[in-house]
Motif scaffolding. Structure first.
Motif, PDB file in Angstrom:
ATOM      1  N   LEU A  14      -2.778  13.225   5.783  1.00 48.67           N
ATOM      2  CA  LEU A  14      -1.642  13.948   5.220  1.00 48.67           C
ATOM      3  C   LEU A  14      -2.143  14.769   4.040  1.00 48.67           C
ATOM      4  O   LEU A  14      -2.253  14.248   2.943  1.00 48.67           O
ATOM      5  CB  LEU A  14      -0.552  12.974   4.759  1.00 48.67           C
ATOM      6  CG  LEU A  14       0.028  12.044   5.829  1.00 48.67           C
ATOM      7  CD1 LEU A  14       0.891  10.966   5.196  1.00 48.67           C
ATOM      8  CD2 LEU A  14       0.814  12.848   6.842  1.00 48.67           C
ATOM      9  N   PRO A  15      -2.474  16.058   4.283  1.00 51.91           N
ATOM     10  CA  PRO A  15      -3.038  16.865   3.196  1.00 51.91           C
ATOM     11  C   PRO A  15      -2.057  17.094   2.054  1.00 51.91           C
ATOM     12  O   PRO A  15      -0.887  16.931   2.183  1.00 51.91           O
ATOM     13  CB  PRO A  15      -3.381  18.185   3.875  1.00 51.91           C
ATOM     14  CG  PRO A  15      -2.602  18.204   5.127  1.00 51.91           C
ATOM     15  CD  PRO A  15      -2.277  16.796   5.488  1.00 51.91           C
ATOM     16  N   GLY A  25      -3.473  11.556  -4.349  1.00 51.97           N
ATOM     17  CA  GLY A  25      -4.865  11.193  -4.104  1.00 51.97           C
ATOM     18  C   GLY A  25      -5.069  10.218  -2.977  1.00 51.97           C
ATOM     19  O   GLY A  25      -6.156   9.649  -2.840  1.00 51.97           O
ATOM     20  N   ALA A  26      -4.056   9.985  -2.148  1.00 54.62           N
ATOM     21  CA  ALA A  26      -4.166   9.036  -1.032  1.00 54.62           C
ATOM     22  C   ALA A  26      -3.711   9.725   0.260  1.00 54.62           C
ATOM     23  O   ALA A  26      -2.600   9.512   0.725  1.00 54.62           O
ATOM     24  CB  ALA A  26      -3.331   7.794  -1.311  1.00 54.62           C
ATOM     25  N   PRO A  27      -4.586  10.549   0.843  1.00 53.76           N
ATOM     26  CA  PRO A  27      -4.163  11.344   1.999  1.00 53.76           C
ATOM     27  C   PRO A  27      -4.254  10.639   3.358  1.00 53.76           C
ATOM     28  O   PRO A  27      -3.782  11.174   4.354  1.00 53.76           O
ATOM     29  CB  PRO A  27      -5.131  12.525   1.963  1.00 53.76           C
ATOM     30  CG  PRO A  27      -6.388  11.932   1.417  1.00 53.76           C
ATOM     31  CD  PRO A  27      -5.921  10.919   0.390  1.00 53.76           C
ATOM     32  N   TYR A  28      -4.844   9.459   3.418  1.00 53.87           N
ATOM     33  CA  TYR A  28      -5.008   8.771   4.702  1.00 53.87           C
ATOM     34  C   TYR A  28      -3.909   7.736   4.875  1.00 53.87           C
ATOM     35  O   TYR A  28      -3.792   6.807   4.075  1.00 53.87           O
ATOM     36  CB  TYR A  28      -6.377   8.109   4.796  1.00 53.87           C
ATOM     37  CG  TYR A  28      -7.496   9.106   4.722  1.00 53.87           C
ATOM     38  CD1 TYR A  28      -7.840   9.855   5.840  1.00 53.87           C
ATOM     39  CD2 TYR A  28      -8.177   9.329   3.531  1.00 53.87           C
ATOM     40  CE1 TYR A  28      -8.859  10.803   5.778  1.00 53.87           C
ATOM     41  CE2 TYR A  28      -9.188  10.271   3.462  1.00 53.87           C
ATOM     42  CZ  TYR A  28      -9.521  11.006   4.582  1.00 53.87           C
ATOM     43  OH  TYR A  28     -10.520  11.948   4.513  1.00 53.87           O
ATOM     44  N   HIS A  40       0.811  -1.219   0.000  1.00 53.18           N
ATOM     45  CA  HIS A  40       0.000   0.000   0.000  1.00 53.18           C
ATOM     46  C   HIS A  40       0.841   1.265   0.000  1.00 53.18           C
ATOM     47  O   HIS A  40       0.343   2.340   0.313  1.00 53.18           O
ATOM     48  CB  HIS A  40      -0.928   0.018   1.212  1.00 53.18           C
ATOM     49  CG  HIS A  40      -1.890  -1.113   1.251  1.00 53.18           C
ATOM     50  ND1 HIS A  40      -2.908  -1.252   0.334  1.00 53.18           N
ATOM     51  CD2 HIS A  40      -1.982  -2.184   2.079  1.00 53.18           C
ATOM     52  CE1 HIS A  40      -3.591  -2.350   0.611  1.00 53.18           C
ATOM     53  NE2 HIS A  40      -3.048  -2.924   1.654  1.00 53.18           N
ATOM     54  N   ASN A  41       2.126   1.165  -0.305  1.00 53.35           N
ATOM     55  CA  ASN A  41       3.013   2.324  -0.231  1.00 53.35           C
ATOM     56  C   ASN A  41       3.712   2.649  -1.542  1.00 53.35           C
ATOM     57  O   ASN A  41       4.546   3.532  -1.591  1.00 53.35           O
ATOM     58  CB  ASN A  41       4.069   2.101   0.854  1.00 53.35           C
ATOM     59  CG  ASN A  41       3.463   2.086   2.225  1.00 53.35           C
ATOM     60  OD1 ASN A  41       2.876   3.062   2.653  1.00 53.35           O
ATOM     61  ND2 ASN A  41       3.570   0.961   2.909  1.00 53.35           N
ATOM     62  N   ARG A  51      -6.892   6.216  -0.403  1.00 53.57           N
ATOM     63  CA  ARG A  51      -7.751   7.296  -0.886  1.00 53.57           C
ATOM     64  C   ARG A  51      -8.891   7.587   0.090  1.00 53.57           C
ATOM     65  O   ARG A  51      -9.337   8.714   0.206  1.00 53.57           O
ATOM     66  CB  ARG A  51      -8.344   6.943  -2.246  1.00 53.57           C
ATOM     67  CG  ARG A  51      -7.325   6.818  -3.334  1.00 53.57           C
ATOM     68  CD  ARG A  51      -7.971   6.503  -4.672  1.00 53.57           C
ATOM     69  NE  ARG A  51      -6.981   6.240  -5.685  1.00 53.57           N
ATOM     70  CZ  ARG A  51      -6.298   7.162  -6.333  1.00 53.57           C
ATOM     71  NH1 ARG A  51      -6.499   8.418  -6.064  1.00 53.57           N
ATOM     72  NH2 ARG A  51      -5.413   6.833  -7.243  1.00 53.57           N
ATOM     73  N   ASP A  52      -9.370   6.548   0.776  1.00 56.87           N
ATOM     74  CA  ASP A  52     -10.515   6.745   1.664  1.00 56.87           C
ATOM     75  C   ASP A  52     -10.169   6.327   3.086  1.00 56.87           C
ATOM     76  O   ASP A  52      -9.385   5.407   3.312  1.00 56.87           O
ATOM     77  CB  ASP A  52     -11.731   5.964   1.157  1.00 56.87           C
ATOM     78  CG  ASP A  52     -11.483   4.474   1.174  1.00 56.87           C
ATOM     79  OD1 ASP A  52     -11.971   3.824   2.103  1.00 56.87           O
ATOM     80  OD2 ASP A  52     -10.787   3.971   0.264  1.00 56.87           O
ATOM     81  N   ARG A  53     -10.766   7.017   4.024  1.00 63.12           N
ATOM     82  CA  ARG A  53     -10.504   6.779   5.442  1.00 63.12           C
ATOM     83  C   ARG A  53     -10.980   5.394   5.881  1.00 63.12           C
ATOM     84  O   ARG A  53     -10.345   4.739   6.714  1.00 63.12           O
ATOM     85  CB  ARG A  53     -11.153   7.862   6.292  1.00 63.12           C
ATOM     86  CG  ARG A  53     -10.815   7.718   7.755  1.00 63.12           C
ATOM     87  CD  ARG A  53     -11.357   8.847   8.609  1.00 63.12           C
ATOM     88  NE  ARG A  53     -10.892   8.664   9.967  1.00 63.12           N
ATOM     89  CZ  ARG A  53      -9.846   9.281  10.487  1.00 63.12           C
ATOM     90  NH1 ARG A  53      -9.166  10.149   9.770  1.00 63.12           N
ATOM     91  NH2 ARG A  53      -9.474   9.039  11.717  1.00 63.12           N
ATOM     92  N   ALA A  54     -12.082   4.920   5.331  1.00 62.81           N
ATOM     93  CA  ALA A  54     -12.642   3.631   5.751  1.00 62.81           C
ATOM     94  C   ALA A  54     -11.652   2.485   5.529  1.00 62.81           C
ATOM     95  O   ALA A  54     -11.474   1.633   6.401  1.00 62.81           O
ATOM     96  CB  ALA A  54     -13.950   3.356   5.025  1.00 62.81           C
TER      97      ALA A  54
END
Length: 103
Positions: free
Chosen positions: A102-103, A36-39, A20-21, A78-81
């Motif tokens: 991470l904005p 596009g992956a801030p979480y 995932h990195n 991309r999503d917090r869930a």
């Protein structure tokens, strides 16, 4: 599913134990913060045993540093869930996993 890492019953169809990195963008391999992956799912500290345990589920986990100190980055999403899902899986292994933005 990786031995020792069970899917939470809410989403058994997601293979959360994966890389995932990293992402391939054209001919460039991006590592760490992905567009596009801030979480991010992180485990505070730089303990080698904790890193080895995280890597049993997320092979490309690595140690990084922000102003607050060093941490193990388990993945960015991309999503917090989905990030929360990985965090739960890692906490079930007694890791102090949490989701940061991470904005």
């Amino acid at each position: 599913m990786t031995p020792g890492f069970a899917a939470p019953p809410a989403a058994p169809w997601i293979n959360i134990c994966d890389r995932h990195n990293t992402a391939q963008v054209g001919s460039v391999t991006m590592i760490g913060r992905l567009p596009g992956a801030p979480y991010a799912v992180v485990v505070p500290g730089e303990n080698p045993e904790a890193l080895a345990l995280v890597r049993q589920c997320v092979p490309d986990a690595f140690i990084s540093k922000i102003r607050r100190g060093k941490y193990i980055q388990a993945g960015v999403f991309r999503d917090r869930a989905t990030a929360e899902y990985l965090s739960v899986v890692l906490r079930e292994q007694n890791l102090d996993a949490r989701v940061i933005y991470l904005p």
